[in-house]
Every structure is written in C-alpha cells, then in structure tokens.
Design a protein around this motif. Structure first.
Motif, short mmCIF file in Angstrom:
data_model
loop_
_atom_site.label_atom_id
_atom_site.label_comp_id
_atom_site.label_asym_id
_atom_site.label_seq_id
_atom_site.Cartn_x
_atom_site.Cartn_y
_atom_site.Cartn_z
N ALA A 1 -111.86 52.48 71.10
CA ALA A 1 -112.75 53.37 71.84
C ALA A 1 -113.26 54.53 70.99
CB ALA A 1 -112.05 53.93 73.07
N SER A 2 -112.78 54.63 69.73
CA SER A 2 -113.22 55.73 68.88
C SER A 2 -113.05 55.37 67.42
CB SER A 2 -112.43 57.01 69.21
OG SER A 2 -111.08 56.87 68.79
N TYR A 3 -113.51 56.27 66.56
CA TYR A 3 -113.40 56.06 65.12
C TYR A 3 -112.11 56.71 64.62
CZ TYR A 3 -118.26 54.58 65.37
OH TYR A 3 -119.43 53.93 65.69
N VAL A 4 -111.00 56.02 64.78
CA VAL A 4 -109.73 56.54 64.30
C VAL A 4 -109.80 56.68 62.78
CG1 VAL A 4 -107.28 56.01 64.04
CG2 VAL A 4 -108.44 55.56 66.21
N PRO A 5 -109.49 57.86 62.23
CA PRO A 5 -109.61 58.06 60.78
C PRO A 5 -108.67 57.17 59.98
CG PRO A 5 -109.38 60.16 61.94
CD PRO A 5 -109.05 59.09 62.92
N GLY A 6 -109.11 56.77 58.79
CA GLY A 6 -108.27 56.00 57.89
C GLY A 6 -107.31 56.91 57.14
N ARG A 7 -106.18 56.36 56.69
CA ARG A 7 -105.13 57.17 56.07
C ARG A 7 -105.48 57.67 54.68
NH1 ARG A 7 -104.16 51.96 56.15
NH2 ARG A 7 -103.28 50.79 54.41
N PHE A 8 -106.56 57.15 54.08
CA PHE A 8 -106.93 57.60 52.74
C PHE A 8 -108.04 58.64 52.75
CE2 PHE A 8 -105.55 53.09 52.21
CZ PHE A 8 -104.34 53.37 51.60
N THR B 1 -114.56 60.90 57.41
CA THR B 1 -114.91 59.88 58.39
C THR B 1 -115.97 60.43 59.34
OG1 THR B 1 -113.23 60.63 59.95
CG2 THR B 1 -112.58 58.95 58.36
N LYS B 2 -116.47 59.55 60.19
CA LYS B 2 -117.35 60.00 61.26
C LYS B 2 -116.61 61.01 62.14
CE LYS B 2 -119.58 55.47 61.62
NZ LYS B 2 -118.75 54.82 60.61
N PRO C 1 -105.65 48.29 59.86
CA PRO C 1 -105.50 49.30 58.80
C PRO C 1 -106.12 48.91 57.46
CG PRO C 1 -103.46 49.09 60.04
CD PRO C 1 -104.35 47.96 60.49
N SER C 2 -106.43 47.61 57.26
CA SER C 2 -107.04 47.21 55.99
C SER C 2 -108.43 47.80 55.81
CB SER C 2 -107.10 45.68 55.89
OG SER C 2 -107.94 45.14 56.92
N HIS C 3 -109.10 48.17 56.91
CA HIS C 3 -110.43 48.77 56.79
C HIS C 3 -110.37 50.16 56.17
CE1 HIS C 3 -113.51 46.08 57.99
NE2 HIS C 3 -114.28 46.96 58.59
N ALA C 4 -109.20 50.78 56.19
CA ALA C 4 -109.06 52.10 55.56
C ALA C 4 -109.31 52.03 54.07
CB ALA C 4 -107.66 52.67 55.84
N TYR C 5 -109.02 50.88 53.44
CA TYR C 5 -109.28 50.73 52.01
C TYR C 5 -110.78 50.76 51.70
CZ TYR C 5 -104.39 49.32 51.48
OH TYR C 5 -103.01 49.29 51.47
N LEU C 6 -111.60 50.54 52.70
CA LEU C 6 -113.06 50.55 52.53
C LEU C 6 -113.67 51.88 52.94
CD1 LEU C 6 -113.74 47.04 54.15
CD2 LEU C 6 -113.41 47.55 51.73
N ASN C 7 -112.81 52.88 53.20
CA ASN C 7 -113.26 54.17 53.73
C ASN C 7 -113.98 54.00 55.07
OD1 ASN C 7 -112.30 56.06 51.83
ND2 ASN C 7 -113.91 55.48 50.40
N LEU C 8 -113.49 53.06 55.84
CA LEU C 8 -114.02 52.82 57.18
C LEU C 8 -112.90 52.98 58.20
CD1 LEU C 8 -116.28 49.71 56.46
CD2 LEU C 8 -117.06 52.03 56.97
N SER C 9 -113.28 53.20 59.44
CA SER C 9 -112.28 53.42 60.48
C SER C 9 -111.60 52.13 60.90
CB SER C 9 -112.96 54.07 61.70
OG SER C 9 -112.08 54.02 62.82
N PRO C 10 -110.26 52.14 60.98
CA PRO C 10 -109.56 51.00 61.55
C PRO C 10 -109.82 50.85 63.05
CG PRO C 10 -108.10 52.29 60.14
CD PRO C 10 -109.33 53.11 60.37
N GLY C 11 -110.49 51.83 63.64
CA GLY C 11 -110.87 51.75 65.04
C GLY C 11 -112.14 50.97 65.21
N LEU C 12 -113.22 51.64 65.62
CA LEU C 12 -114.47 50.95 65.92
C LEU C 12 -115.09 50.26 64.70
CD1 LEU C 12 -116.28 53.25 68.49
CD2 LEU C 12 -115.65 50.85 68.80
N ASP C 13 -114.96 50.85 63.51
CA ASP C 13 -115.57 50.21 62.33
C ASP C 13 -115.01 48.83 62.08
OD1 ASP C 13 -117.36 52.20 61.68
OD2 ASP C 13 -116.02 53.22 60.28
#
Length: 366
Positions: A19-26, A3-4, A97-109
């Motif tokens: 407020a940040s790019y929380v990492p995705g679980r994958f 992730t970023k 959390p669905s954005h984690a499937y796209l390798n994107l952050s569930p936070g800001l992304d």
C-alpha cells in the motif's frame, strides 16, 4: 539516493499487495509525509501513492542468468529467474527485499517496476555450451514467478523452456499462474523424458483472502484447474502451501492438500511465513489495513515461531520455524500428507543432457 516520499497508508490499493513505498535498507535518505495541522495529509498530493499505480517494465540485458546456492534448506543448486520484481503483488513474498539492491522500494515498486531479462535464453544457451558445464536440475522462477502476467507478452519463460528442450536439461518450476498451461506443448514431452516437473503454490482456497494477499495471481480455483490439466497431460505436479500464516490461513492446510491431491498433485510441501528485512514492514502495514482485529495476534504467533523475533534466518529453522505452534503445523501437515497418499515426484534425469552440434557443423572429411 532518497526514496519516494512515503505517506501513511490509510487504505489498500485495489489490485496491489503493498500500500506504500516502504524504503529500502540501503537508502541514505528517506522522506516522510508529516501533518502540518492544515489537513495536508487528507489532501492528495505528490507524497501519496497513486491509487492506481501502473506497471512499468524495463528491458535489460543480463550478463548471466544461472544463480547457484549451497543452502541446506533448498533442494536445488541452480536457479533461473526470467524477471526481477513480480506483478502478482504477493504481500508476503520473501523476494521483495531484493528490490532494495536496485534503489527501489520493496513495497509498491516491487510489483510495479519490473525488469525483463530479454536475452535470458541466449545467456542460458551460452551457459549450457560452456566447456566444463555440469548438468544439475534448474529451478525456474524461484524468486519471482516465471509466469507472472507480463510473461504473456514477453514469453521469456517459454524461450528458456525451449532451450532446456534443445539441450535436454532437467528443470522444475513453481508458479501461482494458470498461464503455465499455455506451454503444455513443451512441458508434456519433456515430462515424459523425466526432464520437467511443476509445483503450484496455493496459499488459500478463499477467493477473497487470496485476492487481498496475492492480487494479480490466478484465483485458487484456476490453479487447481491448471493442476488437473497438467496432470492429465502426464506432467508430474506438486503443491506448496507457502507461506503458512498463523491465525490467517493455517486452518486451511488440510483442505488445500485435499483439493490439490484431488486435482492431481502427488507431492506436497509447506513453508512458514518468512519476513526478512523490509518485508516485515510491508507485511505489518498490510495486516493493519486488512485485518486490524487480528494483527497483534498474528505477529505474536509469528514471533513465537521465530525465537521471539519477526524472522530467524538460521538454516534448518527459517523454513519450518520452532516452538509448539510450528511443531503443531508440521504434525498436521505430515499426518494429512500420509493420509492422502502424497509421495515424491519422479527424480529428474540428468543423463540425457547434451550439447547440440552447431548449425552446419558436420565435421571434417579430410
């Protein structure tokens, strides 16, 4: 995929929920900023989130748009989501959390990297025309808001409603955006045929709290105004207080239901705060930035309603919680619902569904 780099969030970002790019679980690797003793974390560099992150929209061609579920907690079996990600930026959104499937952050992304299904109407028409399709009401915009700001430009939701009208297919939608009134020319005649209902999600009547929790959604008074406009046009309207957050907005429950009923809502529901997967990290960060004085108390009450955990995904309890505090909220809701006279919205009619004849198809005379 890494992730970023994630720098510690020291302040909220104006106009954003996370407020940040929380990492995705994958993610197989993540990077974190560390203070090297030379005040590096005090200087803005590539590890810091942009203080004004822009919204980027990726146009995609969906292979299908109708999702199906058999959850006993949800009152529909089919749903359509025109967009992935949501610019409203609701910090509590269970879909993050669905954005984690796209390798994107569930936070800001989740609120800045959006995906628009530009062929959604085409795929919906193909689904309705499929041999053996069985009509069942569709919930429109359940995971991410069908009327989020980019709908003003893309008009995908409007195109889907046009397909519903063409096939006389029943649907309901839930939104936080007054933009829904733009489509009254479609919604009103469909509602008259019992083919459309609209729910509004209202989490607070406090403009300041709403602006922090859901920064790009319509203001509370704008949602109430939209309710009145739809109800006056004959569209059945309901209200959802979702989520109810202990020690933050639960004290507004009665006031929200009262205001919604006055605005024309005739059905009501509520859902407790849900914190699946990475959402708990996004939420905890937001609490510390906006309400550090009550963050520990809020989370203590959340865990009391979730069997000692941040979240319990079990059917039957994930929406309503358990324990004395959850029971108290349910009792307050039910007492207020009955006092005001909330009932149910009219049942949607599935008997009018039809497959229109293809253009120019008039059959064979011989």
């Amino acid at each position: 995929m890494a992730t970023k780099a994630r720098a510690p969030a020291t302040a909220p970002l104006k106009g954003r929920g996370a407020a940040s790019y929380v990492p995705g679980r994958f993610e197989t690797a993540t990077t974190h900023a560390e203070d090297d003793g030379w005040d590096s974390l005090q200087r803005r560099d590539e590890t810091d989130p942009d203080p004004h992150p822009d919204t980027r929209v990726h146009e995609e061609r969906a292979r299908s748009v109708v999702s199906r579920n058999d959850s006993p907690d949800i009152g529909f079996s089919q749903s359509v989501n025109p967009y992935r990600g949501c610019e409203h930026g609701c910090v509590y959104c269970f879909a993050r959390p669905s954005h984690a499937y796209l390798n994107l952050s569930p936070g800001l992304d989740f609120e800045t990297r959006l995906f628009a299904k530009t062929n959604a109407a085409e795929r919906l028409r193909a689904e309705f025309s499929r041999k053996g399709y069985r009509c069942s009401p569709i919930a429109l915009g359940i995971n991410t808001d069908a009327y989020q700001p980019i709908e003003r430009r893309y008009r995908i939701t409007r195109s889907l409603i046009e397909v519903m009208a063409e096939y006389r297919h029943p649907f309901s939608l839930i939104t936080k955006n007054a933009l829904v009134t733009r489509d009254l020319d479609l919604l009103a005649p469909l509602a008259e045929q019992r083919l459309a209902t609209v729910y509004f999600s209202v989490t607070s009547l406090d403009n300041r709290l709403s602006a922090k929790m859901e920064p790009r959604a319509s203001a509370p008074h704008a949602r109430l105004r939209a309710m009145r406009e739809l109800a006056a046009a004959g569209v059945p309207v309901g209200v959802m207080m979702a989520p109810v957050i202990p020690a933050l907005n639960d004290h507004e429950l009665e006031a929200i239901l009262d205001a919604a009923y006055t605005a024309g809502a005739r059905a009501a529901g509520h859902v407790l705060l849900r914190l699946p997967h990475e959402l708990k990290d996004v939420w905890r960060e937001w609490l510390q930035l906006h309400h550090p004085d009550r963050a520990a108390h809020v989370m203590s009450l959340v865990r009391q309603m979730r069997g000692g955990r941040d979240y319990d995904s079990a059917f039957g309890s994930r929406m309503r919680g358990e324990g004395p505090f959850a029971d108290l909220i349910a009792q307050r809701f039910e007492r207020t619902r009955r006092r005001l006279g909330f009932t149910r919205l009219p049942a949607l009619d599935t008997t009018l569904f039809r497959t229109p004849a293809a253009s120019g198809d008039q059959g064979q005379l011989f």
